[in-house]
Scaffold this motif. Structure first.
Motif, mmCIF file in Angstrom:
data_model
loop_
_atom_site.group_PDB
_atom_site.id
_atom_site.type_symbol
_atom_site.label_atom_id
_atom_site.label_comp_id
_atom_site.label_asym_id
_atom_site.label_seq_id
_atom_site.Cartn_x
_atom_site.Cartn_y
_atom_site.Cartn_z
ATOM 1 N N MET A 1 3.794 -2.564 -9.176
ATOM 2 C CA MET A 1 2.481 -3.232 -8.756
ATOM 3 C C MET A 1 2.542 -3.039 -7.087
ATOM 4 O O MET A 1 1.475 -2.916 -6.441
ATOM 5 N N ALA A 2 3.592 -3.168 -6.287
ATOM 6 C CA ALA A 2 3.446 -2.953 -4.856
ATOM 7 C C ALA A 2 3.030 -1.502 -4.482
ATOM 8 O O ALA A 2 2.184 -1.458 -3.579
ATOM 9 N N TYR A 3 3.541 -0.585 -5.295
ATOM 10 C CA TYR A 3 3.256 0.939 -4.818
ATOM 11 C C TYR A 3 1.573 0.834 -5.183
ATOM 12 O O TYR A 3 0.814 1.437 -4.482
ATOM 13 N N MET A 4 1.278 0.284 -6.484
ATOM 14 C CA MET A 4 -0.183 0.465 -6.773
ATOM 15 C C MET A 4 -1.224 -0.147 -5.876
ATOM 16 O O MET A 4 -2.131 0.240 -5.622
ATOM 17 N N LEU A 5 -0.519 -1.235 -5.270
ATOM 18 C CA LEU A 5 -1.596 -2.161 -4.413
ATOM 19 C C LEU A 5 -1.400 -1.422 -3.159
ATOM 20 O O LEU A 5 -2.793 -1.113 -2.440
ATOM 21 N N LEU A 6 -0.330 -1.188 -2.529
ATOM 22 C CA LEU A 6 -0.363 -0.532 -1.051
ATOM 23 C C LEU A 6 -1.189 0.850 -1.188
ATOM 24 O O LEU A 6 -1.796 1.554 -0.378
#
Length: 411
Positions: free
Chosen positions: A289-294
């Motif tokens: 999720m961190a990779y997807m959001l950023l």
């Protein structure tokens, strides 16, 4: 076929294209080996810094005392060194016993001008009223010599340097995670996720620049919806990131098995409050999720650029933004019950980092289900807004403006 299934299939097609174009290139091999270059530069920098600061290997402590006191001083020195880690930075330098010749004070000062070794501290005089001279870097050595004189004097009065107590030491393993261990697990989880995301998510900024330069984006936009293009490119870059993580995780896991038992046992055992299996699963989900959001945000911003100069100018703001998210999440991990923790968990871009910190310090599971749903929602929002922004701002193909009732009547 439903619209969702068709959009997903189109996104996966774009993802397969981007993944193949990224991974099956010689440049990706250099990208995989980038941490080796980082470690090499860090090692060279550490050696250079150590040479500038100075090497402590040639330092010694000197005690000017009669030969009759030398055995007691050496035995006491051996006992005091048990309080320090073996071969660590805090270990005192070797001790040298010198016989007094003439004026002990002048002899002590002369050791600081010795060309054979660097004197960290020198003790002279009677043990009940000793004097210690030390260099600027020898304050800790001066304290050691002071205690050496104290303990040697006690041993002389007792008539023996043999320890009076026989101590049995037993290592106790906690049945559950300690507060300190949970805090360390939270902080280490935040730092590990931040480091991986910092290294990988920034690659999404320039993925659209090449497509714009060779006019491929126009072909893709005519074939599939832009939302599918954005989502597919994000999945393709994430696949390359996962391959990078798996490559280095395999190397690290196998390297740790080759370590000696005493070295492997020296690492602290960190236990997450939520449990190791669930913590590992949550780490994978929150990294995703961190990779997807950023990545979605960087992809949307980078899609607006048209030159390499603009992409380079974006690197500093992106790095600063990621550091801000890391600081917010780390503050939440160290103060789990504060308003900072709540703000970091709610703000979408810091939420994955803050929630992995919460997994290390709190055993509750339901907040993670809510947080994952919240983060998935924001990924969809960012991709949708980014695609519309790109369609209107770059392709100039937004829907026509609606005419007002007056304009329609006049027409």
């Amino acid at each position: 076929m439903s619209s969702f299934a068709r959009t997903l299939r189109q996104a996966l097609t774009v993802a397969r294209r981007d993944f193949t174009a990224t991974v099956f290139t010689p440049t990706f091999l250099l990208f995989l080996l980038a941490p080796v270059l980082m470690i090499g530069f860090g090692t060279v920098g550490g050696i250079g810094a150590q040479s500038i600061v100075g090497d402590d290997a040639g330092m010694k402590m000197v005690v000017i005392a009669p030969p009759a006191q030398a055995p007691v001083l050496l035995a006491t020195d051996k006992q005091l060194r048990k309080l320090f880690p073996k071969k660590g930075d805090l270990t005192p330098p070797p001790l040298t016993i010198e016989t007094p010749t003439g004026d002990p004070a002048a002899q002590a000062r002369a050791y600081f001008d010795n060309e054979k070794f660097d004197a960290a501290a020198v003790l002279f005089g009677p043990l009940d009223k000793p004097e210690v001279l030390y260099a600027r870097r020898g304050w800790s050595e001066a304290q050691f010599l002071s205690q050496l004189a104290e303990q040697t004097l006690r041993a002389q009065k007792l008539g023996s340097t043999t320890p009076l107590a026989t101590v049995t030491q037993t290592v106790v393993k906690r049945g559950q995670a300690s507060p300190g261990g949970r805090g360390q697990a939270a902080s280490i989880g935040v730092f590990a996720m931040f480091f991986i995301t910092l290294f990988l998510s920034g690659q999404a900024v320039g993925t659209m620049a090449e497509e714009r330069s060779n006019k491929v984006i126009e072909i893709l936009a005519a074939a599939v919806p832009l939302e599918s293009v954005f989502f597919g490119k994000l999945i393709g870059m994430f696949g390359a990131a996962v391959l990078f993580v798996l490559f280095w995780a395999t190397i690290i896991i196998n390297a740790t098995q080759l370590l000696p038992a005493e070295v492997a046992g020296s690492f602290p055992s960190l236990v997450a409050a939520i449990g190791a299996p669930i913590y590992a699963l949550l780490f994978i989900l929150y990294f995703t999720m961190a990779y997807m959001l950023l990545g979605a945000m960087f992809l949307s911003i980078g899609a607006q650029t048209s030159t390499q100069r603009e992409l380079q100018m974006l690197s500093l703001p992106i790095t600063i933004f990621q550091m801000m998210m890391f600081g917010l999440a780390l503050g939440a991990a160290t103060r789990p019950d504060s308003w900072i923790a709540t703000a970091a968990q709610v703000f979408p871009f810091s939420s994955p980092f803050a929630m992995i910190g919460m997994a290390g310090s709190s055993p509750a599971i339901w907040p993670h289900l809510l947080a994952l749903a919240w983060q998935v929602l924001w990924v969809a929002i960012i991709i949708t807004l980014g695609a519309r922004w790109f369609r209107r701002g770059v392709l100039k193909s937004g829907s026509p403006k609606r005419k007002s009732k007056i304009e329609a009547a006049a027409a």
